[in-house]
Design an enzyme around this catalytic site. Sequence first.
Site, PDB file in Angstrom:
ATOM      1  N   ASN A 226      45.165  12.204 -86.939  1.00  0.00           N
ATOM      2  CA  ASN A 226      44.776  10.851 -86.551  1.00  0.00           C
ATOM      3  C   ASN A 226      45.729   9.743 -87.013  1.00  0.00           C
ATOM      4  O   ASN A 226      45.293   8.724 -87.559  1.00  0.00           O
ATOM      5  CB  ASN A 226      43.342  10.561 -87.017  1.00  0.00           C
ATOM      6  CG  ASN A 226      42.337  11.461 -86.322  1.00  0.00           C
ATOM      7  OD1 ASN A 226      42.547  11.896 -85.193  1.00  0.00           O
ATOM      8  ND2 ASN A 226      41.247  11.757 -87.012  1.00  0.00           N
ATOM      9  N   SER A 250      40.203   6.630 -79.857  1.00  0.00           N
ATOM     10  CA  SER A 250      39.653   5.358 -80.326  1.00  0.00           C
ATOM     11  C   SER A 250      40.718   4.504 -81.001  1.00  0.00           C
ATOM     12  O   SER A 250      40.650   3.267 -80.966  1.00  0.00           O
ATOM     13  CB  SER A 250      38.487   5.605 -81.282  1.00  0.00           C
ATOM     14  OG  SER A 250      38.924   6.286 -82.447  1.00  0.00           O
ATOM     15  N   SER A 334      35.478  18.607 -86.710  1.00  0.00           N
ATOM     16  CA  SER A 334      36.461  17.605 -87.118  1.00  0.00           C
ATOM     17  C   SER A 334      37.856  18.043 -86.677  1.00  0.00           C
ATOM     18  O   SER A 334      38.120  19.235 -86.463  1.00  0.00           O
ATOM     19  CB  SER A 334      36.436  17.417 -88.632  1.00  0.00           C
ATOM     20  OG  SER A 334      36.946  18.577 -89.276  1.00  0.00           O
ATOM     21  N   HIS A 382      29.997  14.780 -87.512  1.00  0.00           N
ATOM     22  CA  HIS A 382      30.612  15.998 -88.048  1.00  0.00           C
ATOM     23  C   HIS A 382      29.750  16.555 -89.179  1.00  0.00           C
ATOM     24  O   HIS A 382      29.043  15.807 -89.857  1.00  0.00           O
ATOM     25  CB  HIS A 382      32.012  15.715 -88.608  1.00  0.00           C
ATOM     26  CG  HIS A 382      32.973  15.175 -87.596  1.00  0.00           C
ATOM     27  ND1 HIS A 382      33.199  15.781 -86.389  1.00  0.00           N
ATOM     28  CD2 HIS A 382      33.791  14.083 -87.622  1.00  0.00           C
ATOM     29  CE1 HIS A 382      34.099  15.094 -85.707  1.00  0.00           C
ATOM     30  NE2 HIS A 382      34.473  14.059 -86.430  1.00  0.00           N
TER      31      HIS A 382
END
Length: 413
Positions: A226, A250, A334, A382
Amino acid sequence: METRGMKVFTLLVLVCTCLLLFTFWLTSEVLPPSRNQHNKERKPSLNITQPRQGQLVSRNVVASTSKPDHRTSQSNQSIRTNGRSTPAGKTLLCKEMQDRFLSTALRKRYSEDFYIQSFRTVQNCTWTRRSDEYRKFRAKLASCCNAVQNFIVSQNNTSLGSNMSYEVDSKKNITISETIFKMLPKSQPFMERPYKRCAVVGNGGILQNSSCGAEIDESEFVFRCNLPPINGHFYEDVGNKTNVVTVNPSIIIHKYGRLKGKKTDFLQNMTKYGGAYFLLPAFSYSSNTAPCFKVFTTLNESQTNQKAIFFHPKYLKNLSQFWRANGVRSYRLSSGLMITSAAIELCDQITLYGFWPFSKTMEGNLISHHYYDNQLPKPGFHAMPKEFIQILQLHSKGILKLQVGKCEYKHKD
């Protein structure tokens, strides 16, 4: 006469019967119990405790009889040398503690302190890589998911004109048009596999002040999650070498305005990842497709060193089913567990860094959720403690190494 004879005969039968019953009772009281009964009575219960220095390292057996078992005594003596536990004894104790904590932890939800104690218990034992366990687990993953062929959407595993089902929005399909087909690599991009040493770097706050950067960068292949910050003062703790980094859509939507008004900022910030692959879930949700494709076209048009690639939805769906069968029941896995699973198939040796979903260290000191901020994940999205226990099992079996705390790195010439 006949009546008197019958009475005598009946009396004799009664006397004989009484004698037989008395003999049977006497024998049962005098003779020892049978071997099976003896073993059943002596079945021990296990009370596993951490030994003090110099204490005998073995099973602490509490038997139901006071008589000593010479076999147990011989076994205990065989793993004690001059008051110190031998490697065999320590291994036995470690295995018992690991099995006890790990099997218990999978049954239901526990407090954060329970999971930290579980890790502290496992950490008391020296980690050793076990090639046999690693090969068995990799084979299980390969038979289920086959990351070697299916990890990334490619022209080899996806036909032009075919309809691809989304991973989560499974009732929705997307047609692989010529435009989409040209975005895909011809084959899986990781052709140099298996990589000898891989690092999978999570973003846990446990990485703060860890000094793990140099050790991470020494790995042959580095996975990150990420788009985390890796420059400036973060470098010493997390390094900057990056071969694959996942990208949550996102981030593209909220931080970079869908790459409409902040494209320049995005391109400038991405240079720190060198020639890494940006791994995006374009086919997980239908709403993810547009922002993920925008990342691909932005990088392609700007001719950057980075390339965008996409998770295969079938791989992620099969992987989710695999972990669900092993106790991880969550809305979605995840990114860290997804990447770890792929790394097991693509690498020979794996070390995890920054995998610590807790608010405090083993010593009880408070830490932030990420090493760069304290933004918490969506609740219920998660199953992080359950994922952590699974990773802890892989660590205890010698399949991968979970690094928590400071790294004591020594440069390898």
